[in-house]
Design an enzyme around this catalytic site. Structure first.
Site, mmCIF file in Angstrom:
data_model
loop_
_atom_site.group_PDB
_atom_site.id
_atom_site.type_symbol
_atom_site.label_atom_id
_atom_site.label_comp_id
_atom_site.label_asym_id
_atom_site.label_seq_id
_atom_site.Cartn_x
_atom_site.Cartn_y
_atom_site.Cartn_z
ATOM 1 N N ASP A 62 9.272 -0.414 10.433
ATOM 2 C CA ASP A 62 8.239 -0.941 9.537
ATOM 3 C C ASP A 62 8.323 -0.268 8.164
ATOM 4 O O ASP A 62 8.011 -0.875 7.149
ATOM 5 C CB ASP A 62 6.858 -0.717 10.187
ATOM 6 C CG ASP A 62 5.819 -1.693 9.663
ATOM 7 O OD1 ASP A 62 6.205 -2.669 8.992
ATOM 8 O OD2 ASP A 62 4.622 -1.474 9.930
ATOM 9 N N HIS A 107 3.610 -8.559 2.899
ATOM 10 C CA HIS A 107 3.715 -8.764 4.346
ATOM 11 C C HIS A 107 4.081 -10.212 4.668
ATOM 12 O O HIS A 107 3.328 -10.930 5.295
ATOM 13 C CB HIS A 107 2.410 -8.365 5.040
ATOM 14 C CG HIS A 107 2.209 -6.887 5.072
ATOM 15 N ND1 HIS A 107 1.372 -6.223 4.204
ATOM 16 C CD2 HIS A 107 2.760 -5.934 5.870
ATOM 17 C CE1 HIS A 107 1.410 -4.933 4.458
ATOM 18 N NE2 HIS A 107 2.241 -4.719 5.463
ATOM 19 N N HIS A 155 5.871 -8.658 14.256
ATOM 20 C CA HIS A 155 4.818 -7.636 14.212
ATOM 21 C C HIS A 155 3.759 -7.834 13.117
ATOM 22 O O HIS A 155 2.687 -7.241 13.197
ATOM 23 C CB HIS A 155 5.441 -6.239 14.073
ATOM 24 C CG HIS A 155 5.776 -5.884 12.658
ATOM 25 N ND1 HIS A 155 6.893 -6.384 12.010
ATOM 26 C CD2 HIS A 155 5.123 -5.131 11.739
ATOM 27 C CE1 HIS A 155 6.917 -5.917 10.778
ATOM 28 N NE2 HIS A 155 5.848 -5.154 10.581
ATOM 29 N N HIS A 162 9.562 -9.215 4.820
ATOM 30 C CA HIS A 162 9.242 -7.924 5.442
ATOM 31 C C HIS A 162 9.673 -7.956 6.914
ATOM 32 O O HIS A 162 10.365 -7.047 7.398
ATOM 33 C CB HIS A 162 7.740 -7.648 5.307
ATOM 34 C CG HIS A 162 7.261 -6.464 6.093
ATOM 35 N ND1 HIS A 162 7.742 -5.191 5.862
ATOM 36 C CD2 HIS A 162 6.350 -6.355 7.107
ATOM 37 C CE1 HIS A 162 7.155 -4.349 6.702
ATOM 38 N NE2 HIS A 162 6.300 -5.033 7.470
HETATM 39 ZN ZN LIG Z 1 4.922 -4.365 8.872
#
Ligand SMILES: [Zn+2]
Length: 1008
Positions: free
Chosen positions: A843, A689, A731, A693
């Protein structure tokens, strides 16, 4: 001319006259004048003297007095009449009448020429108030009938605080003297019948002259000393009747600690004496009471005269109990030792005179003598004291004494009580001020609480316990002004403090060693000797939050009823202060967190390389498509194609390509700073993350916008598209490589902030994003119109929170419904849900990329998972299988993830945005690739030293072989076995066929 206005000849002491200056009033002189005046009042035996003294004293205690008028009530005509040579009645209208009706003292600044008082003062219509002078009108009322008995008019300067106080005091004495003089004029029954009592009356009159003290205690001492002499006894004591069904007395004896005696009266013989207004004897009182009295006086008690003292104004009301002890035998009869048991003649007579008692004596007055006999031997061997019985004469003497002194005694005590209450209130306010200045530091606050409690009650020591509700304990961290080295914890129901904590009642213990709950161990250990304890609860609302324990009264045997009152008032302020301090601490913590976030942001901001910003700003924007061919294709692999150092430039280009810069008038400088700050907001040590990403998620949204341009434009607003791209970038900002359940289980700061609302990490990502936007140079929303700014933040929050998979599962059913029944462009809820689906798809977009990318992503993702698993194991928890490096079965988990999460998601996405079908096909292909891996590796753990040990496998070749074999067999069973996951209800065989065709193509492509 004004002959009726009494021009008082000021019998002023020269000394006093000198002390008064024309410029101002001398406070000391006023005080002396008042004392002098009171002394003279108590000596006055005629009304002429009385009026003179009033006038003189008013001139001494008030400032710049030019006139004094005294009106006195004349009973014969029932009117107030001026005293002096001409008796003029109090004016029936004007300010005098007004004040009299009001019944309260008033100061008038102006005197109307038509006011009758004006004429009274000067007999002319041209009376002018001297400069600075005011008219003071003061009615003095009978306390019970509320009838005005005296009326004072003084022309003087404005009253000061001191002169008001002095005037209050003087007026009380004036009233008392008025009563006394009225009584003197009525012939006394007793005095007229006995010449001896005539002599007594003179002595009492002399005593009255001496009772001018403003200190109730000194006044009491004078009175008791007088009675002690008159009755020839060893000790006298005056118990006052308290409001709470008790009697109490403060006894000060030379060379003995001040002692407070306190007895409840509901059940004992003191109570009987008060209720029935009859005397009680020594044998009537309890052994405990007797013992306490003996302890207080330091002698053995042999006999007692105890009689109620009634209020002068209300004879049904007993204000005190007078007790005399150990009457000495007159010298002559003491020598006659053979006759000690015979009571004297006087006391065998039945006594008809007893106005102190509405109930006649039931027996002879010998009942007032002690049961031990009329004479006894003192404890000292060297001296022998003989005791006689109290007789009727003693009772009459005491009665007469009180007849003339009760008024001054009660008014002085009332005055003192008032004064004490005033001081107490002032002290309390001061204490409150001190306590509230210490709210930030609990330890300091507790120290201060103890110090104040000690000072207020004059105690040697103080301990303070706070109640720990959860553990049912009392906890003391601070002791006697210092901090305890180890905090002390005791069960909530143990000992004296425990009892107070559980009952919420104050305990005032006179002798600690006699109390069943007192623990002597501490004294034994420390060598400190605990005598008395005052233990009080600190109550917030209806909950005891603490207990304070005061030990040993300095210069006293035990804590008094006043101390108990003070403790009660004090504990209220303590409770408020402690409760506020706890609240304050919480607020402080919250503020610290905010500060921390802002600091973190500033840190990132400062670390932005100026060169980097300048470089990004100065460069000509290139066409991304030209620089990285294929970037607009779903098959483009951003992670493996674009160098890390080019990612921000690529983001800026995407902003441009999607038309956001021109559409929203974005300031380039702000946009560059924002993009760089967001990138820095991702932690580098986190293996999955991280910024890569965020970048690839944003790129996938870029792909959606590019490839489904019309579908997007038809279904979403410009603002939604713009904010969604930003949401993709932000995010996962400041992700720590651990998931929500880890945050909650480890009780992290983030969990404490957000766990109540759910989606702990997502809320943090949103908060961090807002923090970046809030720093001026990064606010890319600043160019938005006001009405869209709020909307933008709402969309941003909705989109970031949507990346919590738990949320995704929650709305899955509704999304399916929306797919079946159709998307309504004018339904805000539909917009919101579609955005959630798009966010989840972006995502998960790694699943739409080629196999090489997938392996790399899987490696970094599992490294992150396993790190969390390791942490959990260290914390003594068992990580779940996916996070456990020893148990994780990657191919199986990946297949399950694709089947249950990724495929349904992209399937739905393609329902709304059909152009994303290409991406869905790739997900299906990857699903089959993992199937191949699974059958190749079996149960083997394929993660070796952070790398997937499957790179030697030619997965695509194996898949091709497997699928051609299946095609040859063309058995529907085999086909289904491979492709069950994609077999969603809405999928028809045609699309299945398409899938296979595409995957064949992809496999072919990936051979290169
Ligand atoms: Zn994510």
């Amino acid at each position: 001319m004004a002959s009726f206005i009494r021009k008082a000849s000021l019998k002023l002491d020269k000394r006093l006259r000198l002390e008064r200056t024309s410029s101002g009033h001398n406070v000391e002189a006023a005080k002396k004048g008042l004392e002098e005046g009171c002394l003279r009042l108590s000596e006055a035996i005629s009304f002429e003297q009385f009026y003179d003294i009033i006038s003189d004293t008013l001139r001494l205690i008030l400032d710049n007095v030019s006139e004094v008028l005294v009106f006195c009530h004349d009973a014969s005509i029932d009117k107030l009449v001026s005293t002096g040579s001409v008796n003029h009645p109090l004016p029936g209208y004007g300010i005098c009448k007004q004040t009299k009706d009001l019944g309260l003292r008033k100061v008038f600044r102006i005197l109307d020429a038509h006011d009758p008082l004006c004429q009274l003062l000067s007999l002319s219509n041209h009376f002018i108030l001297p400069e600075g002078n005011k008219v003071l009108c003061s009615p003095i009322q009978d306390r019970h009938t509320k009838k005005t008995i005296l009326f004072l008019v003084v022309i003087c300067n404005e009253l000061t605080h001191d002169s008001k106080e002095n005037l209050d005091y003087l007026e009380k004495h004036i009233a008392a003297t008025w009563y006394r003089l009225n009584q003197l004029q009525t012939p006394s029954v007793v005095a007229s019948t006995s010449s001896e009592l005539d002599y007594e009356s003179k002595k009492i009159l002399k005593l009255c002259g001496e009772l001018y003290d403003r200190d109730g205690e000194r006044l009491q001492q004078k009175l008791l000393h007088f009675l002690q002499e008159q009755l020839d006894c060893q000790h006298c004591i005056l118990f006052f009747v308290g409001e709470d069904n008790s009697i109490f007395s403060h006894v000060t004896l030379p060379n003995r600690p001040k002692c407070e005696l306190f007895f409840p009266i509901s059940t004992n013989s003191f109570g009987t004496a008060i209720h029935k207004k009859c005397p009680v004897v020594l044998s009537d009182i309890t052994a405990v009471e007797r013992e306490q009295l003996e302890k207080c006086f330091g002698v053995e008690l042999h006999n007692m005269l105890c009689m109620p003292v009634e209020s002068r104004s209300d004879q049904s009301h007993v204000i005190a109990l007078f007790c005399a002890f150990n009457k000495r035998r007159p010298a002559a009869s003491a020598a006659d030792s053979s006759n000690t048991n015979t009571p004297t003649n006087t006391i065998t007579q039945n006594n008809n005179y007893s106005s102190s008692s509405s109930v006649p004596h039931t027996g002879t007055t010998s009942s007032v003598t002690s049961a031990t006999g009329s004479a006894a031997v003192g404890s000292g061997a060297s001296q022998t004291v003989a005791f006689a019985d109290f007789d009727a004469m003693d009772e009459i003497k005491a009665h007469n004494t009180f007849r003339y002194t009760t008024t001054v005694l009660t008014s002085t005590i009332a005055y003192q009580k008032e004064k004490r209450l005033k001081t107490q209130t002032e002290t309390m306010l001061n204490v409150a001020k001190n306590l509230f200045s210490q709210l930030e530091d609990m330890t300091e606050l507790l120290k201060l609480v103890m110090q104040e409690a000690r000072n207020l009650c004059n105690a040697e020591r103080c301990s303070l316990f706070l109640v720990n509700e959860n553990r049912q304990q009392l906890v003391a961290k601070v002791f006697d002004g210092g901090e305890a080295t180890n905090e002390i914890r005791i069960p909530i129901d143990k000992g004296i403090a425990g009892q107070v904590a559980t009952t919420g009642e104050i305990l005032n213990i006179k002798d600690a060693y006699e109390h069943p709950l007192f623990f002597t161990g501490v004294d034994q250990k420390t060598g400190f000797r605990t005598r008395a304890i005052l233990c009080f609860p600190i109550i917030d609302g209806d909950q005891v939050i603490g207990v304070a324990e005061l030990c040993n009264k300095i210069a006293g045997n035990s804590f008094s009823t006043e101390d108990v009152e003070v403790a009660k008032a004090f504990s209220i302020y303590c409770a408020i202060a402690i409760a506020h301090s706890l609240l304050y601490r919480k607020v402080q913590q919250a503020q610290k967190k905010i500060l921390l976030t802002n600091e973190l942001m500033l840190y990132h901001m400062k670390n932005l390389s100026v060169d980097e910003v300048t470089a990004l700003l100065s460069e000509e924007r290139e066409n991304v498509c030209e620089k990285w061919p294929g970037i607009d294709s779903f098959l483009f692999n951003a992670r493996l194609t674009i160098p890390y150092c080019e990612t921000v430039r690529c983001v800026l280009n995407m902003f441009h390509e999607l038309g956001f810069i021109s559409r929203w008038h974005l300031d380039m400088d702000t946009l560059v700073q924002f993009s760089l700050t967001v990138k820095q907001g991702y932690r580098e040590g986190v293996s999955y993350h991280n910024w890569w990403h965020a970048f690839s998620v944003a790129h996938f949204f870029y792909l959606i916008c590019k490839n489904s341009k019309h579908s997007v434009a038809n279904q979403l607003s410009d603002l939604e598209t713009f904010v969604t791209f930003i949401a993709c970038l932000c995010h996962d900002i400041d992700h720590r490589g651990t998931n929500n359940s880890f945050e909650i289980n480890s009780k992290s700061t983030l969990a404490s902030l957000y766990s109540s609302q759910g989606s702990v990490m997502e809320r943090h990502h949103f908060a961090q994003t807002v923090a970046i936007l809030n720093s001026g140079s990064c606010n890319i929303f600043s160019s938005l119109p006001d009405n869209q700014f709020k909307g933008a933040l709402d969309i941003l929050q909705n989109n970031i929170l949507a990346t919590d998979l738990a949320h995704h599962f929650k709305i899955m059913g509704k999304l399916k419904e929306m797919a079946i029944h159709g998307y309504k462009v004018d339904d805000d809820k539909h917009h919101e849900m579609l955005l959630c689906l798009i966010m989840t798809s972006c995502d998960l977009s790694d699943q739409t990329k080629d196999w090489n990318n997938l392996i790399e992503v899987a490696e970094s993702l599992y490294e992150e998972f396993f790190n969390q698993g390791d942490l959990e194991r260290e914390m003594g928890a068992q990580p779940n299988e996916m996070m456990d490096r020893h148990r994780a079965h990657i191919p199986e988990q990946q297949i399950s993830f694709l089947d249950n999460v990724a495929i349904p998601t992209f399937q739905l996405l393609s329902d709304f945005l059909p152009e994303t079908q290409e991406a869905l096909d790739e997900v299906h292909l990857n699903r089959r690739r993992w199937d191949v891996v699974k059958s190749e590796v079996g149960d083997r753990n394929i993660m070796v030293k952070g790398k997937l040990d499957i790179k030697h496998l030619d997965v695509d070749r194996l898949l091709r072989e497997k699928e051609s074999e299946a095609a040859n067999n063309s058995s529907p069973d085999t086909h289904n076995a491979v492709d069950t996951h994609s077999g969603s209800e809405s999928h028809n065989s045609t699309s299945n066929q398409n899938n296979n065709n595409t995957s064949q193509n992809c496999v072919a492509n990936s051979k290169h």
